[in-house]
Design a protein around this motif. Structure first.
Motif, PDB file in Angstrom:
ATOM      1  N   ILE A   9      -4.772 -12.129   2.678  1.00  0.00           N
ATOM      2  CA  ILE A   9      -4.768 -11.432   4.078  1.00  0.00           C
ATOM      3  C   ILE A   9      -4.237 -11.928   5.162  1.00  0.00           C
ATOM      4  N   ARG A  10      -3.411 -12.988   5.678  1.00  0.00           N
ATOM      5  CA  ARG A  10      -2.706 -13.111   7.057  1.00  0.00           C
ATOM      6  C   ARG A  10      -2.444 -12.905   8.024  1.00  0.00           C
ATOM      7  N   GLN A  11      -2.701 -13.141   9.589  1.00  0.00           N
ATOM      8  CA  GLN A  11      -2.355 -12.431  10.978  1.00  0.00           C
ATOM      9  C   GLN A  11      -0.853 -12.433  11.202  1.00  0.00           C
ATOM     10  N   HIS A  12       0.056 -11.932  11.081  1.00  0.00           N
ATOM     11  CA  HIS A  12       1.262 -11.835  11.749  1.00  0.00           C
ATOM     12  C   HIS A  12       2.341 -12.108  10.584  1.00  0.00           C
ATOM     13  N   VAL A  13       1.218 -11.142   9.713  1.00  0.00           N
ATOM     14  CA  VAL A  13       1.524 -11.150   8.321  1.00  0.00           C
ATOM     15  C   VAL A  13       3.082 -11.946   8.024  1.00  0.00           C
ATOM     16  N   PRO A  14       3.089 -13.204   7.437  1.00  0.00           N
ATOM     17  CA  PRO A  14       3.863 -14.172   6.913  1.00  0.00           C
ATOM     18  C   PRO A  14       5.048 -13.370   4.925  1.00  0.00           C
ATOM     19  N   LEU A  15       6.203 -13.671   5.481  1.00  0.00           N
ATOM     20  CA  LEU A  15       6.816 -13.216   4.348  1.00  0.00           C
ATOM     21  C   LEU A  15       6.523 -13.465   2.875  1.00  0.00           C
ATOM     22  N   ALA A  16       6.010 -14.638   3.200  1.00  0.00           N
ATOM     23  CA  ALA A  16       5.549 -15.700   1.728  1.00  0.00           C
ATOM     24  C   ALA A  16       4.268 -14.215   1.141  1.00  0.00           C
ATOM     25  N   VAL A  17       3.819 -14.165   1.762  1.00  0.00           N
ATOM     26  CA  VAL A  17       1.937 -13.230   1.597  1.00  0.00           C
ATOM     27  C   VAL A  17       2.831 -11.942   1.477  1.00  0.00           C
ATOM     28  N   ALA A  18       3.803 -11.494   2.282  1.00  0.00           N
ATOM     29  CA  ALA A  18       4.083 -10.043   2.183  1.00  0.00           C
ATOM     30  C   ALA A  18       4.640  -9.483   0.720  1.00  0.00           C
ATOM     31  N   GLU A  19       5.716 -10.714   0.482  1.00  0.00           N
ATOM     32  CA  GLU A  19       5.341 -11.321  -1.328  1.00  0.00           C
ATOM     33  C   GLU A  19       4.906 -10.980  -2.395  1.00  0.00           C
ATOM     34  N   GLN A  20       3.911 -11.790  -1.802  1.00  0.00           N
ATOM     35  CA  GLN A  20       2.538 -11.765  -3.075  1.00  0.00           C
ATOM     36  C   GLN A  20       2.190 -10.159  -2.965  1.00  0.00           C
ATOM     37  N   ALA A  21       2.376  -9.328  -2.254  1.00  0.00           N
ATOM     38  CA  ALA A  21       0.995  -8.483  -2.163  1.00  0.00           C
ATOM     39  C   ALA A  21       2.758  -7.648  -2.802  1.00  0.00           C
ATOM     40  N   ARG A  22       3.462  -7.066  -2.659  1.00  0.00           N
ATOM     41  CA  ARG A  22       4.956  -6.557  -3.470  1.00  0.00           C
ATOM     42  C   ARG A  22       4.562  -7.127  -4.706  1.00  0.00           C
ATOM     43  N   GLY A  23       4.253  -8.099  -4.768  1.00  0.00           N
ATOM     44  CA  GLY A  23       5.066  -8.428  -6.394  1.00  0.00           C
ATOM     45  C   GLY A  23       3.715  -8.581  -6.941  1.00  0.00           C
ATOM     46  N   LEU A  24       1.738  -8.180  -6.334  1.00  0.00           N
ATOM     47  CA  LEU A  24       1.238  -7.783  -7.068  1.00  0.00           C
ATOM     48  C   LEU A  24       1.042  -6.205  -7.583  1.00  0.00           C
ATOM     49  N   ALA A  25       1.597  -5.346  -6.144  1.00  0.00           N
ATOM     50  CA  ALA A  25       1.653  -3.831  -6.613  1.00  0.00           C
ATOM     51  C   ALA A  25       3.106  -3.194  -7.951  1.00  0.00           C
ATOM     52  N   GLY A  26       3.855  -4.442  -8.196  1.00  0.00           N
ATOM     53  CA  GLY A  26       4.730  -3.972  -9.041  1.00  0.00           C
ATOM     54  C   GLY A  26       4.224  -4.463 -10.189  1.00  0.00           C
ATOM     55  N   SER A  27       3.052  -5.792 -10.137  1.00  0.00           N
ATOM     56  CA  SER A  27       2.470  -5.988 -11.432  1.00  0.00           C
ATOM     57  C   SER A  27       1.716  -4.771 -12.380  1.00  0.00           C
ATOM     58  N   VAL A  28       0.823  -4.043 -11.757  1.00  0.00           N
ATOM     59  CA  VAL A  28      -0.174  -3.363 -11.550  1.00  0.00           C
ATOM     60  C   VAL A  28       0.301  -1.705 -11.701  1.00  0.00           C
ATOM     61  N   ALA A  29       1.702  -1.444 -11.432  1.00  0.00           N
ATOM     62  CA  ALA A  29       2.325  -0.137 -11.491  1.00  0.00           C
ATOM     63  C   ALA A  29       1.335   0.656 -10.435  1.00  0.00           C
ATOM     64  N   ALA A  30       1.216  -0.051  -9.242  1.00  0.00           N
ATOM     65  CA  ALA A  30       0.637   1.045  -8.369  1.00  0.00           C
ATOM     66  C   ALA A  30       1.865   2.058  -7.720  1.00  0.00           C
ATOM     67  N   ASP A  31       0.975   3.440  -7.668  1.00  0.00           N
ATOM     68  CA  ASP A  31       0.916   4.287  -6.972  1.00  0.00           C
ATOM     69  C   ASP A  31       1.172   4.761  -5.617  1.00  0.00           C
ATOM     70  N   ALA A  32      -0.216   3.819  -5.075  1.00  0.00           N
ATOM     71  CA  ALA A  32      -0.582   3.810  -3.635  1.00  0.00           C
ATOM     72  C   ALA A  32      -0.783   2.385  -3.061  1.00  0.00           C
ATOM     73  N   VAL A  33      -0.920   2.566  -2.064  1.00  0.00           N
ATOM     74  CA  VAL A  33      -2.024   1.303  -0.875  1.00  0.00           C
ATOM     75  C   VAL A  33      -2.370   1.500  -0.372  1.00  0.00           C
ATOM     76  N   LEU A  34      -4.279   1.092  -0.507  1.00  0.00           N
ATOM     77  CA  LEU A  34      -5.176   1.559   0.395  1.00  0.00           C
ATOM     78  C   LEU A  34      -5.408   0.465   0.997  1.00  0.00           C
ATOM     79  N   SER A  35      -5.037   0.097   2.807  1.00  0.00           N
ATOM     80  CA  SER A  35      -5.641  -0.547   3.529  1.00  0.00           C
ATOM     81  C   SER A  35      -6.561  -0.073   3.801  1.00  0.00           C
ATOM     82  N   VAL A  36      -7.910  -1.308   3.741  1.00  0.00           N
ATOM     83  CA  VAL A  36      -9.310  -0.799   4.716  1.00  0.00           C
ATOM     84  C   VAL A  36      -9.715  -3.047   5.551  1.00  0.00           C
ATOM     85  N   GLY A  37      -8.956  -2.041   6.304  1.00  0.00           N
ATOM     86  CA  GLY A  37      -9.285  -3.651   7.809  1.00  0.00           C
ATOM     87  C   GLY A  37      -9.254  -3.309   8.846  1.00  0.00           C
TER      88      GLY A  37
END
Length: 366
Positions: free
Chosen positions: A66-94
């Motif tokens: 996590i980084r403040q202001h959500v840099p695009l590079a961070v978003a792309e890393q998170a999106r990539g992980l979602a795809g690689s684990v075949a996520a069907d939902a996202v849970l955010s705690v923070g």
């Protein structure tokens, strides 16, 4: 005759002390999620393990970058992980940055989000997303990023230090104040915003004095929910445009920037929106002087009082004013030109008493 438009937003809210520990699993079940991507910072790792223990077998992966202001590079890393684990939902705690990262995933994948906020940002009940690239923060609105379910648990905010509680609470208050003159303002969002200001002003001093004040924590969390709900419908105006530019271009801390700017923008806009100013003041306990009441509240809290304290150099103010000027809403209640905007930023940079900058900005605007 009164005329307005109000678009109610979908979403489910579960609110109560202990709710994250006793009711979160049911919210995951409600979505029918079996491969959840958990988005949470390392600082909250122990808490998160406890919260997800009842459904740990459904957690397919964890993103903690996590980084403040959500840099695009961070978003792309998170999106990539979602795809690689075949996520069907996202849970955010923070906090808001964690929620923002979950929203960034939803924006490109359409995955449903469950949010468990641990600060008072209010982002968890808005369809507003934000991403930063090349020192510029871009925001937008898309219903796909609006969390399907939000679990508010005051117990999760007890460990939030006094300075962060105060800054986060004033960040939420900024959402409420802005809702009175944002582009899609309406009588319903104004009602919500006024109650949000009252709740936040009521809870902040007690929580700063005693971090374990659970009633005060609940009042702040309630106020932050109302703040997000008001902002989600009314949209953003001058205050948020300023803060988004300052955050994206100069990496200033999000909540603290809102805390610094809020009294100055309120003082600037109040003469152009007297009814809104009266209602804001009423919620703060001083209907005839809302900016003064907000200034007095902030002076009792451990928050920065100037952009200078946040590390912004004075030689950046001209550039900042130029970046902001092009995105100021046309219907801001007080006309904004280059001179008045520069004077407003100068006042916030010095942290001068409000009677000084208020006169300066209004003279420049006239």
């Amino acid at each position: 005759m009164r005329e307005f438009e109000y678009q109610a937003l979908p979403g489910r809210v579960v609110f109560g002390a202990g709710a994250a520990r006793t009711r979160l699993a049911a919210e995951v079940e409600r979505l029918g999620a079996s491969r959840v991507l958990l988005v949470a910072g390392e600082r909250d790792a122990a808490l998160v393990r406890e919260l997800v223990a009842p459904f740990a077998d459904r957690v397919a992966g964890t993103f903690s970058g996590i980084r403040q202001h959500v840099p695009l590079a961070v978003a792309e890393q998170a999106r990539g992980l979602a795809g690689s684990v075949a996520a069907d939902a996202v849970l955010s705690v923070g906090g808001g940055s964690t929620t923002g990262t979950a929203k960034a995933i939803a924006l490109s994948t359409g995955l449903p989000v469950i949010a468990v906020p641990t600060t008072y940002s209010g982002s968890e009940v808005t369809p507003i997303w934000g991403l930063t690239e090349n020192d510029r923060k871009t925001t937008g609105t898309d219903p796909v990023v609006l969390p399907r379910s939000v679990v508010y648990d005051p117990e999760l905010t007890v460990s939030l230090p006094a300075d962060l509680s105060a800054a986060s609470g004033l960040n939420a208050m900024a959402h409420c104040v802005e809702a009175f003159w944002a582009p899609r303002r309406n009588p319903i969002s104004a009602l919500i915003a006024e109650e949000g200001i009252r709740a936040l002003a009521s809870g902040l001093p007690g929580v700063v004095a005693d971090g374990g004040d659970l009633d005060g924590r609940a009042e702040l969390l309630y106020g932050s929910y109302l703040a997000g709900a008001a902002l989600a419908v009314a949209g953003t105006g001058l205050h948020h445009k300023i803060c988004h530019v300052l955050g994206g271009a100069y990496d200033l801390p999000h909540a603290q920037t809102h805390a610094v700017m809020l009294p100055h923008v309120l003082a600037f806009n109040a003469p152009g929106a007297p009814d809104a100013a009266r209602r804001i003041g009423r919620a703060l306990g001083a209907a005839d002087d809302p900016a003064g009441a907000l200034h007095a509240l902030a002076s009792r809290l451990p928050v920065p009082r100037s952009l200078r304290e946040l590390g912004l150099r004075d030689d950046r103010l001209d550039d900042a004013a130029a970046l902001i000027h092009g995105i100021v809403p046309a219907d801001n209640p007080t006309p904004v030109d280059a001179a008045s905007l520069r004077a407003l930023l100068q006042a916030a940079w010095t942290g001068a008493p409000l009677d000084g900058p208020c006169e300066t900005t209004q003279e420049a605007a006239s």
